[in-house]
Each structure stands twice: as structure tokens, then as C-alpha cells.
Design an enzyme around this catalytic site. Structure first.
Site, short mmCIF file in Angstrom:
data_model
loop_
_atom_site.label_atom_id
_atom_site.label_comp_id
_atom_site.label_asym_id
_atom_site.label_seq_id
_atom_site.Cartn_x
_atom_site.Cartn_y
_atom_site.Cartn_z
N ARG A 51 0.81 -1.22 0.00
CA ARG A 51 0.00 0.00 0.00
C ARG A 51 0.84 1.27 0.00
NH1 ARG A 51 -3.22 -1.30 5.25
NH2 ARG A 51 -1.03 -1.71 5.67
N LYS A 150 3.85 -19.30 5.29
CA LYS A 150 3.28 -19.80 6.53
C LYS A 150 2.90 -18.61 7.42
CE LYS A 150 5.59 -20.95 10.11
NZ LYS A 150 6.57 -20.95 11.21
N HIS A 180 10.11 -23.19 4.59
CA HIS A 180 11.50 -22.91 4.17
C HIS A 180 12.46 -24.02 4.60
CE1 HIS A 180 12.07 -21.24 8.23
NE2 HIS A 180 13.37 -21.30 8.03
N LYS A 184 16.24 -26.07 2.72
CA LYS A 184 17.58 -26.13 3.31
C LYS A 184 18.38 -27.26 2.65
CE LYS A 184 16.33 -24.27 7.84
NZ LYS A 184 17.20 -23.15 8.15
N ASP A 237 3.93 -23.19 15.41
CA ASP A 237 4.97 -22.44 14.71
C ASP A 237 6.03 -23.36 14.10
OD1 ASP A 237 6.30 -19.94 14.00
OD2 ASP A 237 7.81 -20.46 15.50
N HIS A 242 7.65 -27.43 10.14
CA HIS A 242 9.06 -27.78 9.92
C HIS A 242 9.42 -29.18 10.45
CE1 HIS A 242 9.20 -23.68 8.79
NE2 HIS A 242 9.48 -23.15 9.96
P1 NDP Z 1 5.23 -7.33 7.57
O1 NDP Z 1 4.15 -6.88 8.49
O2 NDP Z 1 6.63 -6.89 7.84
O3 NDP Z 1 4.89 -6.89 6.08
C1 NDP Z 1 3.59 -6.94 5.58
C2 NDP Z 1 3.59 -6.41 4.16
O4 NDP Z 1 2.26 -6.45 3.67
C3 NDP Z 1 4.07 -4.98 4.03
O5 NDP Z 1 4.81 -4.83 2.86
C4 NDP Z 1 2.76 -4.20 3.93
O6 NDP Z 1 3.02 -2.99 3.29
C5 NDP Z 1 1.93 -5.17 3.11
N1 NDP Z 1 0.49 -4.97 3.25
C6 NDP Z 1 -0.24 -4.90 4.39
N2 NDP Z 1 -1.53 -4.71 4.12
C7 NDP Z 1 -1.64 -4.68 2.76
C8 NDP Z 1 -2.72 -4.49 1.86
N3 NDP Z 1 -3.98 -4.31 2.29
N4 NDP Z 1 -2.45 -4.53 0.55
C9 NDP Z 1 -1.20 -4.70 0.08
N5 NDP Z 1 -0.15 -4.87 0.89
C10 NDP Z 1 -0.36 -4.86 2.21
O7 NDP Z 1 5.11 -8.93 7.53
P2 NDP Z 1 6.26 -9.98 7.20
O8 NDP Z 1 7.02 -9.53 6.01
O9 NDP Z 1 7.00 -10.29 8.43
O10 NDP Z 1 5.40 -11.29 6.86
C11 NDP Z 1 4.74 -11.46 5.63
C12 NDP Z 1 4.18 -12.89 5.59
O11 NDP Z 1 5.25 -13.81 5.69
C13 NDP Z 1 3.24 -13.23 6.75
O12 NDP Z 1 2.28 -14.15 6.29
C14 NDP Z 1 4.17 -13.92 7.75
O13 NDP Z 1 3.45 -14.79 8.58
C15 NDP Z 1 5.07 -14.68 6.81
N6 NDP Z 1 6.37 -15.01 7.35
C16 NDP Z 1 7.23 -14.04 7.74
C17 NDP Z 1 8.48 -14.40 8.23
C18 NDP Z 1 9.47 -13.35 8.62
O14 NDP Z 1 10.60 -13.74 8.94
N7 NDP Z 1 9.13 -12.06 8.60
C19 NDP Z 1 8.90 -15.82 8.36
C20 NDP Z 1 7.93 -16.76 7.89
C21 NDP Z 1 6.71 -16.36 7.41
P3 NDP Z 1 2.05 -1.72 3.41
O15 NDP Z 1 1.79 -1.49 4.86
O16 NDP Z 1 2.82 -0.64 2.73
O17 NDP Z 1 0.82 -2.08 2.67
C1 BG6 Z 2 10.09 -19.86 11.34
C2 BG6 Z 2 9.46 -19.73 12.70
O1 BG6 Z 2 9.22 -20.52 10.46
O2 BG6 Z 2 11.29 -20.61 11.46
C3 BG6 Z 2 10.41 -19.06 13.67
O3 BG6 Z 2 8.28 -18.93 12.57
C4 BG6 Z 2 11.73 -19.80 13.71
O4 BG6 Z 2 9.85 -19.02 14.98
C5 BG6 Z 2 12.27 -20.01 12.30
O5 BG6 Z 2 12.64 -19.02 14.48
C6 BG6 Z 2 13.49 -20.92 12.33
O6 BG6 Z 2 14.07 -20.97 11.05
P1 BG6 Z 2 15.63 -21.24 10.85
O7 BG6 Z 2 15.80 -21.31 9.38
O8 BG6 Z 2 16.34 -20.08 11.50
O9 BG6 Z 2 15.91 -22.53 11.57
#
Ligand code: NDP
Ligand code: BG6
Length: 489
Positions: A51, A150, A180, A184, A237, A242
Site C-alpha cells: 500500500r 506460513k 522454508h 535447506k 509455529d 518444519h
Molecule cells: P510485515 O508486516 O513486515 O509486512 C507486511 C507487508 O504487507 C508490508 O509490505 C505491507 O506494506 C503489506 N500490506 C499490508 N496490508 C496490505 C494491503 N492491504 N495490501 C497490500 N499490501 C499490504 O510482515 P512480514 O514480512 O513479516 O510477513 C509477511 C508474511 O510472511 C506473513 O504471512 C508472515 O506470517 C510470513 N512469514 C514471515 C516471516 C518473517 O521472517 N518475517 C517468516 C515466515 C513467514 P504496506 O503497509 O505498505 O501495505
Molecule cells: C520460522 C518460525 O518458520 O522458522 C520461527 O516462525 C523460527 O519461529 C524459524 O525461528 C526458524 O528458522 P531457521 O531457518 O532459523 O531454523
């Protein structure tokens, strides 16, 4: 040396949530590494979508910062980075509204692009909106692929809903559900070790294996993501996805070929054969405060939280191969080391011909997932020197980095590999919808059981191996956990 970079077709990859944490930490630096490896065709494009109002230049600055902060620029220089950034674009799009969709559709009209992939790196609540609008605006077609992150559901009912929502717009062979761990390197090596050697497979069953231990230990706590984690816990989680995937790869029957559905069919059979878990087969823990670090409850900002940051359980697989063989699984946060390992502990000899030797010797195959990826086979030999036939256990250790040298370097990380598999159209390392549902069908009653009993997780010391009760889980069976250690002994 023959190039190990598999060429892919020209692609457009749209990253919804391109400004988010996952995109910045993993997806974008990973794509740059693939670019540096020469795996990105010249006219391929990466399109960020979220957004936030931004133009291409603003997003390119953000991508450059992410690469600098989270790695990926090894071997690259300013000119390389510029060539990569020239392929990066941005469109402000709201998944829940109409803003930006016409602009995205227009950007996606270029001719000659072979593959269109859409990475849903946003909260799962937006998956349905994205899927629907991609179809509505004719941006995605029958050949497009979507990648979903996930957590895939919170339980069986929500996972089914999510599968149904996606299925309304995309066929199963278009949906790439990321776990993920499957990307690995050593996790894939599990299959190579099992099915590429004549040595192990004949012994890989209840006749020879005493038990199997799967450990994923982490040193990090949940600070910064407590609101997500407190609704989830270690079971949802880590175990449901995993650890379950690791268990499947260790326990499955040999697939007829290395093909997505052949592999996933075998994994599904393992999950469906998992027996229910009784309350005395599991231990849940929560890290206490210590070493100047806050407790789990402080990190989660929930003073009465009953969510587990550690879980250990004993599982059984009801089939001929594994009848009676316990699979001990454990995972936890704030433990003494970051160490993940699968250990296949073989049975004692039926009869020892060495009467003077009183100690028990066992063969143990240990597969280290991280760090120090490698395998280690504990074998029994004669202790060198005089003194009769005294036996001693020694490791036949192969750390991949030592054994393979430069060949082991430059291995793509999990996200890089998985994204390129999406572009190649290879679903082998992605979870199929029925696998995810089966995993929840096993997990749900376990969680419902402890919720109905009102069980509370037991406290454990940070920097430890987990709660004492988890030791008892194995002691009762006259077994013990392997040490959690970072370095090879
Ligand atoms: P964030 O909250 O950091 O990012 C969310 C993203 O979604 C932002 O780019 C935001 O940008 C965008 N967004 C939110 N609302 C909208 C909308 N209505 N339309 C379009 N874009 C939107 O989340 P993460 O990056 O941490 O996580 C993303 C996904 O990945 C989740 O499902 C999470 O569970 C999963 N995940 C994340 C991990 C991680 O390490 N971060 C690990 C494993 C899974 P904006 O606000 O500008 O719209
Ligand atoms: C993510 C979990 O999927 O895997 C985290 O949400 C966890 O809680 C992570 O820390 C572990 O991944 P890795 O690759 O660091 O073992």
C-alpha cells in the site's frame, strides 16, 4: 567445472508485501544472490507491491538498503547492483481495495514473458483478496503461479478454508506453499543419504532402528514477534510444519521417482499414519527470565500466557516399517545453542562376542541441519594400543564444508532455492494442500487436549536444554536426549 546454475525462463515476479520484513530480510537479498549467480534472465523483472506510496526509485533505494543490511552482495559491486535494480519496479496496490490494480495490470502486459509468479508475502488474511483480484483483473491466468507463506491456517478448519479460497481461483499445481525448511541444503540431503546409498536403506526400519530424535533448538526468544507467537506457540509455529516435514523425509517410503507428487504422496502417508499423542507423551515449556534477558511472558507481553516456547513429544508411526519405534521431537526458543539435528539411533547388537566389554555400543547416524551441516556416523572400533579387546565409539564425521571445499560454498539459501523452484515450476519442495490439512488433523487434537485439561507449560532456564520434564520423557523409556551442541565434538 560444469555450471550448477540451472537456467530458468524469463519471468516476472510480483512480491505483494514487497516492503515488509520477510521481503527485506530474505526474498530480495536472495533474488540478488541468484542474479549474481547468473540465474536471472536478462529481461526478468521483480515488482514490489504494497500500500505504501512509492515510485520505482524509492523502492530501489529500499531494496539496495535491504541487500546491504541483510547480505547478498558478496561478490557483487556497484555496477552489478545497478543492473539488478534496473529490473526492480514498484506499484502501490491495496489487496483489500481497487487502488493500484489497473496500474499493475498495465505493467504486466509485456510480451514474451514466460513465467508469472506472485509471492503473497503478506498476512494470511489477505491471501483470498489477492487471489480474487489477480483473477478479476486478468493479471494471473492458468499458467501463473502463486507462492503463499506460513502460517498456513491456525488449525484444520482455517487451513481448509484457506485451501478452498485459493482453489476458487488457482489450481493446486499453481499453488506453492512455502516451508522454508524444505529448501535447506541438508534437508534435501536427507533424501540423497537415504535413497542415494545402498548402505542405509536396508537398516532403515523397526528391525534395526531403536529410535529417532529430531531436534530444532534456537537461542533466540520471541521478542519483537510476541503478538504472533503467543497465538501460535512451538506446536503451531514449528512442529506442525518444519518438524513434521523432517519427520516425513526420514520416515517415508522411497518414492518411485524424484517427482513432486510421488514425493508428496509418500509424505502424506506418513502424516496419516501418525498415532494420536497422549498427555504423558508430551512436555511443554516456557522460558523463564535469566542472563539479563526477559522471560517469555515479558517478551510476549502477556503475564498469564500459557503458550509454549518449547515442546518435546514422543510420536509413533503406525505402519510396518516403523511399528514400535519412537520418534522423539523437540524444539524450543532460548535454548543453549542453535542446533538442529536428526539422529537415527540403531539397536544394540543382539549378541556381543567381546565378553570383556561391558559398555553398550551403538551406531548412531546423525544428520546435522545447522550449523556445521554434515553427517556423522558413530561406529565402534577397538581402542588402539595394548590392553586387550577394549571397544570405543568414534564418529565418522563428514562436515560438508570440509569434505566438499569450494563446492559447498555458494549454496543457495532456502529462500533462493525455493523461489527459483517456483520459476522452474518444480513443486517437490512445497507442501501440497492435503499434506497441510493432514498435519493439522494430527496436531489439532493434541492442542485441544492440553487446552481442555488446562495444562500450563513448565518454566525452563534460558540457555538450558529445556525443561527437566523433557529429560524424563526419555528416561522413562531408558533413553536420553543427545546433547544440544553447536560444534562438532
Ligand atoms: P510485515 O508486516 O513486515 O509486512 C507486511 C507487508 O504487507 C508490508 O509490505 C505491507 O506494506 C503489506 N500490506 C499490508 N496490508 C496490505 C494491503 N492491504 N495490501 C497490500 N499490501 C499490504 O510482515 P512480514 O514480512 O513479516 O510477513 C509477511 C508474511 O510472511 C506473513 O504471512 C508472515 O506470517 C510470513 N512469514 C514471515 C516471516 C518473517 O521472517 N518475517 C517468516 C515466515 C513467514 P504496506 O503497509 O505498505 O501495505
Ligand atoms: C520460522 C518460525 O518458520 O522458522 C520461527 O516462525 C523460527 O519461529 C524459524 O525461528 C526458524 O528458522 P531457521 O531457518 O532459523 O531454523
Amino acid at each position: 567445472m560444469v555450471s550448477r546454475v540451472i537456467p530458468v525462463e524469463d519471468f516476472d515476479l510480483v512480491i505483494f508485501g514487497g516492503t515488509g520484513d520477510l521481503a527485506r530480510r530474505k526474498i530480495l537479498p536472495g533474488l540478488y544472490r541468484r542474479f549474481l549467480a547468473g540465474q536471472m534472465p536478462d529481461s526478468s523483472r521483480i515488482i514490489g507491491a504494497a500500500r505504501s506510496e512509492m515510485d520505482d526509485a524509492g523502492f530501489r533505494d529500499m531494496v539496495a538498503e535491504a541487500i546491504a543490511e541483510f547480505g547478498g552482495d558478496e561478490g557483487g559491486d556497484a555496477a552489478c547492483l545497478k543492473r539488478f535494480l534496473d529490473r526492480v519496479h514498484y506499484v502501490p496496490v491495496d489487496a483489500r481495495g481497487e487502488d493500484g490494480w489497473a496500474e499493475l495490470a498495465k505493467l504486466m502486459t509485456r510480451k514474451g514473458c514466460e513465467v508469472r509468479a506472485f509471492y503473497f508475502s503478506v498476512a494470511p488474511g489477505l491471501f483470498g483478496d489477492l487471489a480474487e483480484r489477480l483473477r478479476l483483473h486478468k493479471i494471473a491466468d492458468r499458467d501463473s503461479r502463486i507462492v503463499v507463506e506460513k502460517p498456513f491456517g491456525h488449525d484444520l478448519a482455517t487451513a481448509r478454508d484457506l485451501n478452498a479460497t485459493l482453489a476458487a481461483h488457482f489450481a493446486e499445481d499453481q499453488i506453492y506453499r512455502i516451508d522454508h525448511y524444505l529448501g535447506k541444503e541438508t534437508v534435501q540431503n536427507l533424501m540423497a543419504i537415504r535413497f542415494g546409498n545402498v548402505l542405509f536403506e536396508p537398516l532403515w526400519n523397526a528391525h534395526y532402528v531403536d529410535h529417532i530424535q529430531i531436534t530444532v533448538a534456537e537461542t533466540v526468544g520471541v521478542a519483537g514477534r510476541g503478538s504472533y507467537y503467543d497465538q501460535s506457540g512451538a506446536m503451531r509455529d514449528m512442529v506442525q510444519n518444519h518438524l513434521m516435514q523432517l519427520l516425513c523425509l526420514i520416515a517415508m517410503e522411497p518414492p518411485s521417482m524424484f517427482d513432486a507428487d510421488a514425493v508428496r504422496d509418500e509424505k502424506l502417508k506418513v502424516i496419516r499414519a501418525l498415532q494420536p499423542i497422549a498427555s504423558d507423551q508430551l512436555v511443554r515449556g516456557q522460558y523463564a527470565a535469566g542472563d539479563g534477558q526477559p522471560s517469555y511472558r515479558d517478551d510476549a507481553e502477556n503475564p498469564d500466557s500459557r503458550t509454549e516456547s518449547y515442546i518435546a513429544l514422543k510420536a509413533h508411526i503406525a505402519n510396518w516399517r516403523w511399528a514400535g519405534v519412537p520418534f522423539y521431537l523437540r524444539t524450543g526458543k532460548r535454548l543453549k545453542a542453535r542446533a538442529s539435528e536428526i539422529a537415527v539411533v540403531f539397536k544394540d547388537l543382539g549378541h556381543s562376542i567381546f565378553p570383556e566389554d561391558e559398555s553398550r555400543h551403538r551406531n548412531i547416524l546423525s544428520i546435522r541441519l545447522q550449523p556445521n551441516e554434515g553427517i556423522d556416523l558413530q561406529v565402534t572400533i577397538k581402542e588402539p594400543g595394548p590392553g586387550g579387546m577394549r571397544l570405543v565409539d568414534v564418529p565418522l564425521d563428514m562436515t560438508f564444508a570440509d569434505a566438499l571445499g569450494p563446492e559447498a560454498e555458494g549454496v543457495p539459501d532456502a529462500y533462493e532455492r525455493l523461489i527459483m523452484d517456483v520459476i522452474r515450476g518444480n513443486q517437490t519442495l512445497f507442501m501440497r494442500g492435503d499434506e497441510v490439512e493432514a498435519a493439522w488433523a494430527w496436531t489439532d487434537p493434541i492442542i485441544e487436549g492440553w487446552e481442555a485439561r488446562g495444562d500450563r507449560p513448565v518454566a525452563y532456564e534460558p540457555g538450558s536444554s529445556g525443561p527437566e520434564d523433557a529429560l524424563m520423557l526419555l528416561h522413562r523409556d531408558r533413553r536420553r536426549w543427545r546433547d544440544i551442541k553447536t560444534e562438532v565434538a
